[in-house]
Write a protein that holds these residues in place. Structure first.
Motif, PDB file in Angstrom:
ATOM      1  N   ALA A 278       0.763  -1.361  -0.495  1.00  0.00           N
ATOM      2  CA  ALA A 278      -0.057  -0.206   0.067  1.00  0.00           C
ATOM      3  C   ALA A 278       0.858   1.483   0.107  1.00  0.00           C
ATOM      4  O   ALA A 278       2.065   1.648   0.147  1.00  0.00           O
ATOM      5  N   THR A 279       0.035   2.541  -0.307  1.00  0.00           N
ATOM      6  CA  THR A 279       1.003   3.425  -1.023  1.00  0.00           C
ATOM      7  C   THR A 279       1.700   4.302   0.605  1.00  0.00           C
ATOM      8  O   THR A 279       2.893   4.464   0.599  1.00  0.00           O
ATOM      9  N   HIS A 280       0.511   4.269   1.815  1.00  0.00           N
ATOM     10  CA  HIS A 280       1.288   5.141   2.468  1.00  0.00           C
ATOM     11  C   HIS A 280       1.718   3.600   4.492  1.00  0.00           C
ATOM     12  O   HIS A 280       2.205   4.902   5.064  1.00  0.00           O
ATOM     13  N   LEU A 281       1.932   2.727   3.992  1.00  0.00           N
ATOM     14  CA  LEU A 281       2.634   1.590   5.164  1.00  0.00           C
ATOM     15  C   LEU A 281       3.966   1.843   4.872  1.00  0.00           C
ATOM     16  O   LEU A 281       4.653   2.263   3.770  1.00  0.00           O
ATOM     17  N   PRO A 282       4.592   1.539   6.036  1.00  0.00           N
ATOM     18  CA  PRO A 282       6.350   1.558   6.184  1.00  0.00           C
ATOM     19  C   PRO A 282       6.991   1.017   4.767  1.00  0.00           C
ATOM     20  O   PRO A 282       6.537  -0.324   4.872  1.00  0.00           O
ATOM     21  N   PHE A 283       7.984   1.537   4.271  1.00  0.00           N
ATOM     22  CA  PHE A 283       8.421   0.716   3.342  1.00  0.00           C
ATOM     23  C   PHE A 283       9.492  -0.653   3.562  1.00  0.00           C
ATOM     24  O   PHE A 283       9.681  -0.255   4.868  1.00  0.00           O
ATOM     25  N   PRO A 284       9.101  -1.680   2.977  1.00  0.00           N
ATOM     26  CA  PRO A 284       8.806  -2.159   1.266  1.00  0.00           C
ATOM     27  C   PRO A 284       7.025  -2.681   1.763  1.00  0.00           C
ATOM     28  O   PRO A 284       6.505  -1.812   0.668  1.00  0.00           O
ATOM     29  N   SER A 285       6.261  -2.163   2.776  1.00  0.00           N
ATOM     30  CA  SER A 285       5.267  -2.083   2.667  1.00  0.00           C
ATOM     31  C   SER A 285       4.673  -3.619   2.239  1.00  0.00           C
ATOM     32  O   SER A 285       3.668  -3.769   1.477  1.00  0.00           O
ATOM     33  N   VAL A 286       5.243  -4.644   2.296  1.00  0.00           N
ATOM     34  CA  VAL A 286       4.729  -5.825   1.576  1.00  0.00           C
ATOM     35  C   VAL A 286       4.910  -6.433   2.580  1.00  0.00           C
ATOM     36  O   VAL A 286       5.897  -6.551   3.667  1.00  0.00           O
ATOM     37  N   GLY A 287       3.652  -7.260   2.582  1.00  0.00           N
ATOM     38  CA  GLY A 287       2.816  -7.962   3.784  1.00  0.00           C
ATOM     39  C   GLY A 287       1.732  -8.904   3.759  1.00  0.00           C
ATOM     40  O   GLY A 287       1.580  -8.619   2.726  1.00  0.00           O
ATOM     41  N   HIS A 288       1.746  -9.463   5.015  1.00  0.00           N
ATOM     42  CA  HIS A 288       0.549 -10.477   4.764  1.00  0.00           C
ATOM     43  C   HIS A 288      -0.495  -9.705   5.743  1.00  0.00           C
ATOM     44  O   HIS A 288      -0.479  -8.973   6.575  1.00  0.00           O
ATOM     45  N   VAL A 289      -1.996  -9.919   5.677  1.00  0.00           N
ATOM     46  CA  VAL A 289      -2.762  -8.924   7.113  1.00  0.00           C
ATOM     47  C   VAL A 289      -3.346 -10.451   7.242  1.00  0.00           C
ATOM     48  O   VAL A 289      -4.624 -11.990   6.953  1.00  0.00           O
ATOM     49  N   ALA A 290      -3.773 -10.207   8.847  1.00  0.00           N
ATOM     50  CA  ALA A 290      -4.201 -11.588   9.848  1.00  0.00           C
ATOM     51  C   ALA A 290      -5.552 -11.259  10.157  1.00  0.00           C
ATOM     52  O   ALA A 290      -5.171  -9.162  10.511  1.00  0.00           O
ATOM     53  N   VAL A 291      -6.314 -11.973  11.093  1.00  0.00           N
ATOM     54  CA  VAL A 291      -7.944 -11.284  11.217  1.00  0.00           C
ATOM     55  C   VAL A 291      -7.083 -11.735  13.217  1.00  0.00           C
ATOM     56  O   VAL A 291      -6.587 -12.603  13.561  1.00  0.00           O
ATOM     57  N   ASP A 292      -7.666 -10.472  13.860  1.00  0.00           N
ATOM     58  CA  ASP A 292      -7.237 -10.665  15.326  1.00  0.00           C
ATOM     59  C   ASP A 292      -8.335 -10.194  16.165  1.00  0.00           C
ATOM     60  O   ASP A 292      -8.971  -9.124  16.169  1.00  0.00           O
ATOM     61  N   GLY A 293      -9.101 -10.885  16.296  1.00  0.00           N
ATOM     62  CA  GLY A 293     -10.430 -10.531  16.624  1.00  0.00           C
ATOM     63  C   GLY A 293     -11.469  -9.998  15.558  1.00  0.00           C
ATOM     64  O   GLY A 293     -11.541 -10.642  14.665  1.00  0.00           O
ATOM     65  N   ASP A 294     -12.022  -8.957  16.368  1.00  0.00           N
ATOM     66  CA  ASP A 294     -12.859  -7.700  15.833  1.00  0.00           C
ATOM     67  C   ASP A 294     -12.558  -6.957  14.924  1.00  0.00           C
ATOM     68  O   ASP A 294     -12.826  -6.302  13.457  1.00  0.00           O
ATOM     69  N   THR A 295     -10.667  -6.737  15.419  1.00  0.00           N
ATOM     70  CA  THR A 295      -9.862  -6.326  13.943  1.00  0.00           C
ATOM     71  C   THR A 295      -8.937  -7.103  13.292  1.00  0.00           C
ATOM     72  O   THR A 295      -9.070  -8.550  12.551  1.00  0.00           O
ATOM     73  N   PHE A 296      -7.716  -6.419  12.507  1.00  0.00           N
ATOM     74  CA  PHE A 296      -6.926  -6.927  11.689  1.00  0.00           C
ATOM     75  C   PHE A 296      -5.398  -6.502  12.317  1.00  0.00           C
ATOM     76  O   PHE A 296      -5.299  -6.089  13.242  1.00  0.00           O
ATOM     77  N   ARG A 297      -4.653  -7.898  11.798  1.00  0.00           N
ATOM     78  CA  ARG A 297      -3.217  -7.817  11.876  1.00  0.00           C
ATOM     79  C   ARG A 297      -2.465  -7.543  11.367  1.00  0.00           C
ATOM     80  O   ARG A 297      -2.587  -8.302  10.459  1.00  0.00           O
ATOM     81  N   TRP A 298      -1.039  -5.972  10.765  1.00  0.00           N
ATOM     82  CA  TRP A 298      -0.699  -6.639   9.621  1.00  0.00           C
ATOM     83  C   TRP A 298       0.853  -7.182   9.720  1.00  0.00           C
ATOM     84  O   TRP A 298       1.306  -7.259  10.774  1.00  0.00           O
ATOM     85  N   VAL A 299       1.217  -8.602   8.813  1.00  0.00           N
ATOM     86  CA  VAL A 299       2.424  -9.383   9.646  1.00  0.00           C
ATOM     87  C   VAL A 299       3.099  -9.106   8.114  1.00  0.00           C
ATOM     88  O   VAL A 299       3.139  -9.284   6.896  1.00  0.00           O
ATOM     89  N   PRO A 300       4.423  -8.239   8.422  1.00  0.00           N
ATOM     90  CA  PRO A 300       5.295  -7.345   7.139  1.00  0.00           C
ATOM     91  C   PRO A 300       6.030  -9.077   7.082  1.00  0.00           C
ATOM     92  O   PRO A 300       5.874  -9.620   7.946  1.00  0.00           O
ATOM     93  N   ILE A 301       6.652  -9.412   6.064  1.00  0.00           N
ATOM     94  CA  ILE A 301       6.878  -9.962   5.136  1.00  0.00           C
ATOM     95  C   ILE A 301       9.142 -10.162   5.967  1.00  0.00           C
ATOM     96  O   ILE A 301       9.197  -9.111   6.070  1.00  0.00           O
ATOM     97  N   PHE A 302       9.605 -11.350   5.860  1.00  0.00           N
ATOM     98  CA  PHE A 302      10.767 -10.324   5.965  1.00  0.00           C
ATOM     99  C   PHE A 302      11.529 -10.948   4.850  1.00  0.00           C
ATOM    100  O   PHE A 302      11.559 -11.231   3.811  1.00  0.00           O
ATOM    101  N   TRP A 303      12.594  -9.707   5.010  1.00  0.00           N
ATOM    102  CA  TRP A 303      12.986  -8.877   3.514  1.00  0.00           C
ATOM    103  C   TRP A 303      13.796 -10.315   2.928  1.00  0.00           C
ATOM    104  O   TRP A 303      14.447 -11.448   3.437  1.00  0.00           O
ATOM    105  N   ASP A 304      13.811 -10.895   1.717  1.00  0.00           N
ATOM    106  CA  ASP A 304      14.126 -11.550   0.578  1.00  0.00           C
ATOM    107  C   ASP A 304      15.854 -11.071   0.363  1.00  0.00           C
ATOM    108  O   ASP A 304      15.299 -10.312  -0.948  1.00  0.00           O
ATOM    109  N   TYR A 305      17.412 -11.530   0.565  1.00  0.00           N
ATOM    110  CA  TYR A 305      17.464 -10.899  -0.011  1.00  0.00           C
ATOM    111  C   TYR A 305      18.168 -11.651  -0.824  1.00  0.00           C
ATOM    112  O   TYR A 305      19.008 -12.642  -1.150  1.00  0.00           O
TER     113      TYR A 305
END
Length: 305
Positions: A278-305
């Motif tokens: 997404a545009t305004h997530l912290p760079f590189p802003s690549v990750g997954h979304v998980a359900v966290d109760g009634d809301t959500f949780r951002w799960v950033p990827i581990f950087w792949d070198y």
């Protein structure tokens, strides 16, 4: 040229003290996330309908200042088949709004080995100035292909002929700057616009879909190839939106609809397991979304070198 190869070539210049590009593969599609810098904006814009104490608590929990916050500003370059697609175009020149940390895209594309003349298509999630700005920088249009196609929702183009700012909560000066940038963009690139109503396949596995909400023509771009999937969500999702999807961002022209769109997309992402950028997530802003109760949780990827 493979975007995967160019992402790891060269070293930062003296003014490039942070990483500014990150490449990955979505099946046979090359993807590169490029940082245009950051936008320094008032913390209140995280959720202008929220209790200030709740906003401050969220910022404190995330070790962030409460008064001003640096928002990431990311764009994506996609290579699918013979097409090179730029998704959004950054801020460009600072429109006298004290945004000196952004507007880095042109030289960061060059540093990544991406020639503007190689871009066959531009997809705009919407026409806010931080998504079209580089296209308005002096000398850029002359470097672009004369047959460049710019894809944007028809509803977005129509909105900016008479934009409605009655539901936003922006700092002083921003509405005028946004209005002026959109007007100039429409005038300069009208002949190259390729508008769509609801959905359009830009290239094999690259589909842009109108969501509305943030602006009437706001769109997301979905990539799919070989079983891999990624969504570039533009301004539908902000960092605070996982835990507080009902908070209204100050730049949303229809904040109630934007919140509904945000929840729908986050549910979709959590169910599918696909990657989110997404545009305004912290760079590189690549990750997954998980359900966290009634809301959500951002799960950033581990950087792949």
């Amino acid at each position: 040229m493979s975007l995967d190869n160019t992402s790891h070539s060269g070293r930062p210049g003296p003014d490039e003290l942070v990483p500014s590009r990150y490449a990955l593969k979505i099946g046979e599609i090359d993807v590169m996330v490029i940082s245009d810098g950051v936008l320094t904006l008032p913390g209140a814009m995280l959720g202008h309908n929220a209790d200030p104490a709740a906003r401050a608590a969220w910022s404190d929990y995330n070790f962030l200042p409460t008064d001003m916050l640096d928002w990431g500003l990311n764009v994506v370059v996609v290579r699918s088949g013979s097409q090179t697609i730029l998704i959004d175009a950054g801020l460009g020149d600072d429109p006298d709004l004290n945004l000196p940390k952004a507007g880095q895209l042109a030289h960061r594309l060059e540093a990544a080995g991406i020639d503007l003349a190689s871009v066959t298509d531009v997809v705009l999630t919407h026409m806010h100035m931080d998504h079209i700005g580089m296209l308005l920088v002096d000398g850029v249009k002359e470097q672009l292909r004369p047959d460049l196609r710019i894809h944007v929702a028809d509803a977005e183009v129509k909105f900016w002929t008479h934009p409605d700012f009655s539901h936003v909560s922006m700092p002083q000066g921003f509405p005028d700057a946004l209005r002026a940038a959109a007007k100039r963009f429409a005038e300069e690139y009208r002949s190259q616009l390729r508008t769509f109503e609801e959905e359009y396949e830009v290239a094999p596995g690259v589909v842009v879909t109108r969501t509305g909400g943030h602006t009437p023509g706001h769109s997301v771009v979905r990539l799919a190839s070989g079983g891999d999937r990624l969504m570039f969500a533009g301004d539908a999702v902000f960092a605070v939106g996982f835990e507080h999807p009902d908070w209204y961002n100050g730049f949303e022209h229809d904040p109630e609809e934007a919140a509904r769109v945000r929840v729908r997309l986050l549910r979709e992402l959590a169910a599918s397991g696909e990657l989110l950028v997404a545009t305004h997530l912290p760079f590189p802003s690549v990750g997954h979304v998980a359900v966290d109760g009634d809301t959500f949780r951002w799960v950033p990827i581990f950087w792949d070198y």
